[in-house]
Design an enzyme around this catalytic site. Structure first.
Site, PDB file in Angstrom:
ATOM      1  N   ASN A 146     -13.869 -12.213  15.178  1.00 52.70           N
ATOM      2  CA  ASN A 146     -14.762 -11.619  14.182  1.00 52.70           C
ATOM      3  C   ASN A 146     -14.362 -10.155  14.052  1.00 52.70           C
ATOM      4  O   ASN A 146     -14.661  -9.354  14.931  1.00 52.70           O
ATOM      5  CB  ASN A 146     -16.221 -11.762  14.655  1.00 52.70           C
ATOM      6  CG  ASN A 146     -17.187 -11.046  13.725  1.00 52.70           C
ATOM      7  OD1 ASN A 146     -16.809 -10.591  12.636  1.00 52.70           O
ATOM      8  ND2 ASN A 146     -18.441 -10.938  14.142  1.00 52.70           N
ATOM      9  N   TRP A 147     -13.671  -9.854  12.979  1.00 51.97           N
ATOM     10  CA  TRP A 147     -13.171  -8.485  12.810  1.00 51.97           C
ATOM     11  C   TRP A 147     -14.270  -7.491  12.442  1.00 51.97           C
ATOM     12  O   TRP A 147     -14.045  -6.288  12.443  1.00 51.97           O
ATOM     13  CB  TRP A 147     -12.087  -8.469  11.714  1.00 51.97           C
ATOM     14  CG  TRP A 147     -10.764  -9.014  12.165  1.00 51.97           C
ATOM     15  CD1 TRP A 147     -10.469  -9.563  13.379  1.00 51.97           C
ATOM     16  CD2 TRP A 147      -9.554  -9.056  11.394  1.00 51.97           C
ATOM     17  NE1 TRP A 147      -9.149  -9.946  13.412  1.00 51.97           N
ATOM     18  CE2 TRP A 147      -8.565  -9.643  12.211  1.00 51.97           C
ATOM     19  CE3 TRP A 147      -9.209  -8.652  10.097  1.00 51.97           C
ATOM     20  CZ2 TRP A 147      -7.249  -9.832  11.772  1.00 51.97           C
ATOM     21  CZ3 TRP A 147      -7.915  -8.854   9.662  1.00 51.97           C
ATOM     22  CH2 TRP A 147      -6.948  -9.428  10.492  1.00 51.97           C
ATOM     23  N   LYS A 148     -15.429  -8.012  12.059  1.00 54.92           N
ATOM     24  CA  LYS A 148     -16.539  -7.138  11.619  1.00 54.92           C
ATOM     25  C   LYS A 148     -16.046  -6.210  10.504  1.00 54.92           C
ATOM     26  O   LYS A 148     -15.184  -6.615   9.722  1.00 54.92           O
ATOM     27  CB  LYS A 148     -17.139  -6.396  12.813  1.00 54.92           C
ATOM     28  CG  LYS A 148     -17.509  -7.363  13.949  1.00 54.92           C
ATOM     29  CD  LYS A 148     -18.341  -6.769  15.043  1.00 54.92           C
ATOM     30  CE  LYS A 148     -18.638  -7.842  16.086  1.00 54.92           C
ATOM     31  NZ  LYS A 148     -19.481  -7.379  17.169  1.00 54.92           N
TER      32      LYS A 148
ATOM     33  N   HIS B 223     -25.238 -13.603  12.337  1.00 59.45           N
ATOM     34  CA  HIS B 223     -24.781 -12.717  13.414  1.00 59.45           C
ATOM     35  C   HIS B 223     -25.883 -11.713  13.743  1.00 59.45           C
ATOM     36  O   HIS B 223     -26.596 -11.249  12.851  1.00 59.45           O
ATOM     37  CB  HIS B 223     -23.498 -11.982  12.990  1.00 59.45           C
ATOM     38  CG  HIS B 223     -22.831 -11.302  14.142  1.00 59.45           C
ATOM     39  ND1 HIS B 223     -23.268 -10.098  14.634  1.00 59.45           N
ATOM     40  CD2 HIS B 223     -21.794 -11.682  14.927  1.00 59.45           C
ATOM     41  CE1 HIS B 223     -22.509  -9.758  15.671  1.00 59.45           C
ATOM     42  NE2 HIS B 223     -21.604 -10.708  15.867  1.00 59.45           N
TER      43      HIS B 223
ATOM     44  N   GLU C  13     -25.844  -8.692  14.331  1.00 55.21           N
ATOM     45  CA  GLU C  13     -25.767  -7.411  13.616  1.00 55.21           C
ATOM     46  C   GLU C  13     -26.377  -7.550  12.231  1.00 55.21           C
ATOM     47  O   GLU C  13     -26.967  -6.602  11.704  1.00 55.21           O
ATOM     48  CB  GLU C  13     -24.304  -6.938  13.537  1.00 55.21           C
ATOM     49  CG  GLU C  13     -23.842  -6.391  14.882  1.00 55.21           C
ATOM     50  CD  GLU C  13     -22.359  -6.593  15.172  1.00 55.21           C
ATOM     51  OE1 GLU C  13     -21.588  -6.843  14.242  1.00 55.21           O
ATOM     52  OE2 GLU C  13     -21.992  -6.502  16.369  1.00 55.21           O
TER      53      GLU C  13
ATOM     54  N   GLU D 184     -24.409 -15.705  21.467  1.00 55.73           N
ATOM     55  CA  GLU D 184     -24.001 -14.311  21.636  1.00 55.73           C
ATOM     56  C   GLU D 184     -25.188 -13.476  22.124  1.00 55.73           C
ATOM     57  O   GLU D 184     -25.986 -12.986  21.317  1.00 55.73           O
ATOM     58  CB  GLU D 184     -23.513 -13.742  20.300  1.00 55.73           C
ATOM     59  CG  GLU D 184     -22.292 -14.443  19.748  1.00 55.73           C
ATOM     60  CD  GLU D 184     -21.460 -13.491  18.886  1.00 55.73           C
ATOM     61  OE1 GLU D 184     -20.257 -13.402  19.148  1.00 55.73           O
ATOM     62  OE2 GLU D 184     -22.013 -12.833  17.988  1.00 55.73           O
TER      63      GLU D 184
ATOM     64  N   GLY E 254     -20.217  -5.894  22.294  1.00 51.76           N
ATOM     65  CA  GLY E 254     -19.643  -4.555  22.150  1.00 51.76           C
ATOM     66  C   GLY E 254     -20.039  -3.596  23.256  1.00 51.76           C
ATOM     67  O   GLY E 254     -19.851  -2.393  23.149  1.00 51.76           O
TER      68      GLY E 254
ATOM     69  N   SER F  22     -18.238  -9.409  24.461  1.00 47.91           N
ATOM     70  CA  SER F  22     -17.271  -8.746  25.339  1.00 47.91           C
ATOM     71  C   SER F  22     -16.306  -9.706  26.031  1.00 47.91           C
ATOM     72  O   SER F  22     -15.916  -9.484  27.176  1.00 47.91           O
ATOM     73  CB  SER F  22     -17.989  -7.865  26.373  1.00 47.91           C
ATOM     74  OG  SER F  22     -18.771  -6.877  25.726  1.00 47.91           O
TER      75      SER F  22
ATOM     76  N   GLY G 180     -15.148 -10.218  19.206  1.00 45.76           N
ATOM     77  CA  GLY G 180     -15.181  -9.033  18.347  1.00 45.76           C
ATOM     78  C   GLY G 180     -14.049  -8.082  18.704  1.00 45.76           C
ATOM     79  O   GLY G 180     -12.901  -8.245  18.267  1.00 45.76           O
ATOM     80  N   GLY G 181     -14.355  -7.089  19.538  1.00 47.70           N
ATOM     81  CA  GLY G 181     -13.412  -6.027  19.880  1.00 47.70           C
ATOM     82  C   GLY G 181     -12.008  -6.511  20.231  1.00 47.70           C
ATOM     83  O   GLY G 181     -11.017  -5.998  19.703  1.00 47.70           O
TER      84      GLY G 181
END
Ligand code: 13P
Length: 258
Positions: free
Chosen positions: A11-13, A96, A98, A168, A174, A214, A235-236
Site C-alpha cells: 500500500n503505497w499510500k 483503511h 487512515e 491492521e 507506521g 510495520s 505500507g512503509g
C-alpha cells in the site's frame, strides 16, 4: 503446511508520482526471484496508467486505495468503482484506518464500497483494526466483530470468496511497533471464526486474511508462518524495492518449504 496461497500487497499510500512509480516498479520486478505467491501493488490513481506498462508480462496485480460506490455524478474528487473497472483495476483497499480516521469513513460507507466493488468484479481488501485505547480496554474483539460484520452486510456466499480481509491494528501502523506473531495470529483467527459463523467452514477455510502494521524483512517470516496469517498489507516497507522484494521472497520460501 500453509493451507492458502500467501498474498502480499503493497500500500503505497500518498507516495510516488508516475515517474517514481515506474522506477520503483522496475526495481521491484528486477529483484523478485520467485513466483509461488500472489502480489499486488495498491498505488495512487495517477500512477495506474504508467504502472500497466511497467508490470506488463509480470504477475504483479494492480490495486487502488479507495473508491466511491456510486457509478458517476457530482462527487468532486472521487473515483468510482466503475471507473476503476474500466481501466482494468482488480483490487481496491476499502476501509483503511487512515480513511476511517482522517476522511470520516464509516462502517456504512465501507459496506457500500464493498458491495459496489463486488458488483463490478473488483476484489476488495477490507481493512479492520483496533486503536491502542481499544486494545488496552480489552475491546479488540468487539471492535473487530463490528467492523467485519457491518462491512460484510448483504455480501452473499458467492461474493465473499473475492474478499481479502486485512487485520491492521492501528497502533502498529507506521509506528515500527509490530503486533507479535501470536497477537496478530490470534485476531486473524478470530476474524476467520467470524467468517465461519457468517458463511460456513468451507469459505472461512479459504478466505485470505492478511496482517498489516510495520511488517518488514526482519519480522515477516515469523508473522507469515502463522497458521491464520495468509499474507501482508505493507505500507512503509513497500516503498523500498529491497525491503518489499525481501518480504516477497520470504513469503515465497515459506510457501515452497512447507
Ligand atoms: P506500515 O507497514 O507502514 O505500518 O503500514 C501498514 C498499512 O497501513 C498498510 O495498509
Amino acid at each position: 503446511m500453509k493451507k492458502r496461497t500467501i498474498v502480499i500487497a503493497g500500500n503505497w499510500k500518498m507516495n510516488n508520482g508516475p515517474k517514481e512509480a515506474e522506477m520503483l516498479t522496475k526495481e521491484i520486478i528486477s529483484k523478485i526471484k520467485n513466483k509461488n505467491i500472489k502480489y499486488i501493488l495498491c498505488v495512487p490513481f495517477i500512477d495506474i496508467d504508467i504502472m500497466y506498462k511497467a508490470i506488463n508480462g509480470t504477475n504483479i496485480k494492480l490495486g487502488a486505495q479507495n473508491c466511491h460506490w456510486e457509478k458517476s455524478g457530482a462527487f468532486t474528487g472521487e473515483i468510482s468503482v466503475d471507473m476503476l473497472k474500466n481501466i482494468g483495476i482488480e483490487y481496491v483497499i476499502i476501509g483503511h484506518s487512515e480513511r476511517r480516521q482522517y476522511f470520516n469513513e464509516t462502517d456504512e460507507s465501507v459496506n457500500k464500497k464493498i458491495i459496489s466493488a463486488l458488483n463490478q468484479g473488483i476484489n476488495p481488501i477490507l481493512c479492520v483494526g483496533e486503536t491502542l485505547k481499544e486494545r488496552e480496554a480489552d475491546k479488540t474483539n468487539d471492535v473487530i466483530y463490528n467492523q467485519v460484520t457491518k462491512a460484510l452486510e448483504n455480501v452473499d456466499k458467492e461474493s465473499i470468496k473475492n474478499v481479502i480481509i486485512a487485520y491492521e491494528p492501528i497502533w502498529a501502523i507506521g509506528t515500527g511497533k509490530t503486533a507479535t506473531p501470536m497477537q496478530a495470529n490470534e485476531i486473524c483467527k478470530y476474524i476467520r471464526d467470524i467468517v465461519k459463523k457468517l458463511y460456513g467452514e468451507n469459505i472461512s477455510d479459504n478466505i485470505i486474511i492478511q496482517y498489516g502494521g510495520s511488517m518488514n524483512p526482519s519480522n515477516a517470516e515469523k508473522l507469515l508462518s502463522q497458521d491464520d496469517i495468509d499474507g501482508g498489507l505493507i505500507g512503509g516497507a513497500s516503498l523500498k524495492a529491497d525491503d518489499f522484494t525481501k518480504i516477497i521472497n520470504i513469503a515465497d520460501n515459506i510457501t515452497r518449504n512447507e
